[in-house]
Write a protein that holds these residues in place. Structure first.
Motif, PDB file in Angstrom:
ATOM      1  N   ARG A  25      43.411  43.978  34.688  1.00 13.65           N
ATOM      2  CA  ARG A  25      43.279  45.137  35.573  1.00 13.65           C
ATOM      3  C   ARG A  25      44.636  45.804  35.813  1.00 13.65           C
ATOM      4  O   ARG A  25      44.743  47.031  35.829  1.00 13.65           O
TER       5      ARG A  25
ATOM      6  N   GLU B   7      41.162  31.812  34.420  1.00 14.69           N
ATOM      7  CA  GLU B   7      40.218  32.917  34.344  1.00 14.69           C
ATOM      8  C   GLU B   7      40.505  34.007  35.376  1.00 14.69           C
ATOM      9  O   GLU B   7      40.442  35.196  35.073  1.00 14.69           O
ATOM     10  N   THR B   8      40.818  33.609  36.616  1.00 11.91           N
ATOM     11  CA  THR B   8      41.073  34.612  37.658  1.00 11.91           C
ATOM     12  C   THR B   8      42.365  35.369  37.380  1.00 11.91           C
ATOM     13  O   THR B   8      42.431  36.594  37.571  1.00 11.91           O
TER      14      THR B   8
ATOM     15  N   GLN C 149      33.803  37.627  31.108  1.00  9.22           N
ATOM     16  CA  GLN C 149      34.558  37.560  32.342  1.00  9.22           C
ATOM     17  C   GLN C 149      34.108  36.385  33.194  1.00  9.22           C
ATOM     18  O   GLN C 149      32.942  35.971  33.177  1.00  9.22           O
TER      19      GLN C 149
ATOM     20  N   LYS D  67      43.774  35.837  34.432  1.00  9.54           N
ATOM     21  CA  LYS D  67      43.575  36.669  33.246  1.00  9.54           C
ATOM     22  C   LYS D  67      42.856  37.965  33.608  1.00  9.54           C
ATOM     23  O   LYS D  67      43.267  39.050  33.182  1.00  9.54           O
ATOM     24  N   ALA D  68      41.800  37.863  34.399  1.00 11.86           N
ATOM     25  CA  ALA D  68      41.048  39.056  34.799  1.00 11.86           C
ATOM     26  C   ALA D  68      41.926  39.999  35.615  1.00 11.86           C
ATOM     27  O   ALA D  68      41.904  41.223  35.419  1.00 11.86           O
TER      28      ALA D  68
END
Length: 330
Positions: free
Chosen positions: A120, A112-113, A27, A115-116
């Motif tokens: 969720r 990355e942000t 992550q 995708k995370a």
């Protein structure tokens, strides 16, 4: 050029193929951000240095006219070496490297942000691991690409004018600042975004096709090697994983370049035109058909195929290595 498209390909995580034992999902919050960006800039710059000449040759092939003497990738490369030496293969390189640093920061941060956040959002739906990863990575890649286009398109416009200067009747420039000044004087800020719509239309389907081809081809290869859905033969060795990745990258590069090269050719021609020769997509299409027939849309296909395959494979390996290298120990 095609830096955004091929970075999008890096979002493919090996966890989709049940190889989490070797390479697990890391992550963004677990990364040393300073190290991630600094080391990442160095690694990706190294790849750019190695593969940049292919972009120069591809761009010249796409903008050449019927009267152009050099009509093959080899003849263009030889011509550049003969007239300018090795620096000729790096025309516009300084502009690309300078602009790519902020663009990569925007791209990687958004990637990355997003995708995370998408992972969720998908949690309550209880989808399969493969579906979750595909949806999250695909949406993150598309979103980050759209954000980065605001920086990458102006870089493309300036660097491609430098790549083709003096070739097939194109103007000469004293450097990137000279190109920027003349664009600003002739067309204002919008001149830096010539072909923006086509860039978005080109890169989005290119990423989708690349990802679909890469994923499906790897599944077929793994089955051929005797690894079923649960990897009956145990976890594959790292060399075998890298070989399968390489084969998948080549197949994906061939498929996506075949599908999207016509759009890339039209986009490139629009971006390198001087302000005196403003044209429309319709006129560019007519010119290509008149010059070479429908095969004109596939000018530069060989270099683009090689570039997309090489970039895709090397970017995936580099991106995964970078994340492991920059993970903060808990």
């Amino acid at each position: 050029m095609d830096i955004v498209t091929l970075l999008v390909h890096c979002v493919n995580e090996l966890c989709i193929y049940k190889l989490c034992i070797l390479i697990k999902f890391i992550q963004f919050c677990r990364l040393d951000k300073t190290k991630f960006y600094v080391v990442g800039a160095g690694l990706f710059t190294g790849i750019t240095v190695a593969l940049y000449p292919v972009s120069v040759v591809k761009t010249r092939l796409q903008v050449g006219t019927r009267d152009t003497v050099e009509r093959s990738a080899l003849s263009i490369a030889k011509g550049l070496l003969r007239t300018d030496g090795v620096p000729g293969l790096y025309k516009g390189f300084g502009t690309v490297i300078t602009g790519a640093i902020p663009a990569r920061i925007i791209f990687l941060s958004a990637l990355e942000t997003t995708k995370a956040a998408t992972f969720r959002v998908l949690e309550p739906f209880r989808l399969s691991e493969t579906t979750n990863a595909a949806l999250a990575n695909g949406f993150a890649g598309m979103t980050s690409s759209l954000f980065a286009q605001s920086v990458f398109v102006p870089i493309d416009v300036v660097s491609q004018k430098l790549m083709v200067q003096g070739y097939s009747g194109h103007a000469q420039y004293s450097g990137g600042l000279d190109v920027a000044r003349k664009i600003l004087k002739a067309d204002g800020i919008r001149g830096f975004y010539r072909g923006f719509g086509l860039s978005v239309v080109t890169y989005s389907p290119s990423s989708a096709v690349w990802w679909a081809s890469y994923g499906s081809s790897q599944r077929i290869i793994w089955r051929f090697l005797g690894h079923g859905a649960e990897y009956d033969k145990g976890t594959p060795s790292l060399p075998k994983i890298l070989l399968v990745q390489g084969a998948g990258g080549i197949i994906a590069g061939a498929t996506s370049s075949f599908v999207t090269t016509p759009l890339d050719t039209i986009k490139t021609r629009l971006q390198v035109m001087s302000h005196e020769k403003r044209s429309t997509v319709k006129q560019v299409v007519k010119d290509l058909v008149n010059e070479d027939g429908w095969k004109g849309f596939y000018r530069g296909f060989g270099p683009r195929f090689f570039s997309m395959s090489a970039w895709g494979t090397s970017m995936i390996l580099t991106y995964e290595y970078l994340k492991r290298l920059c993970t903060i120990d808990e």
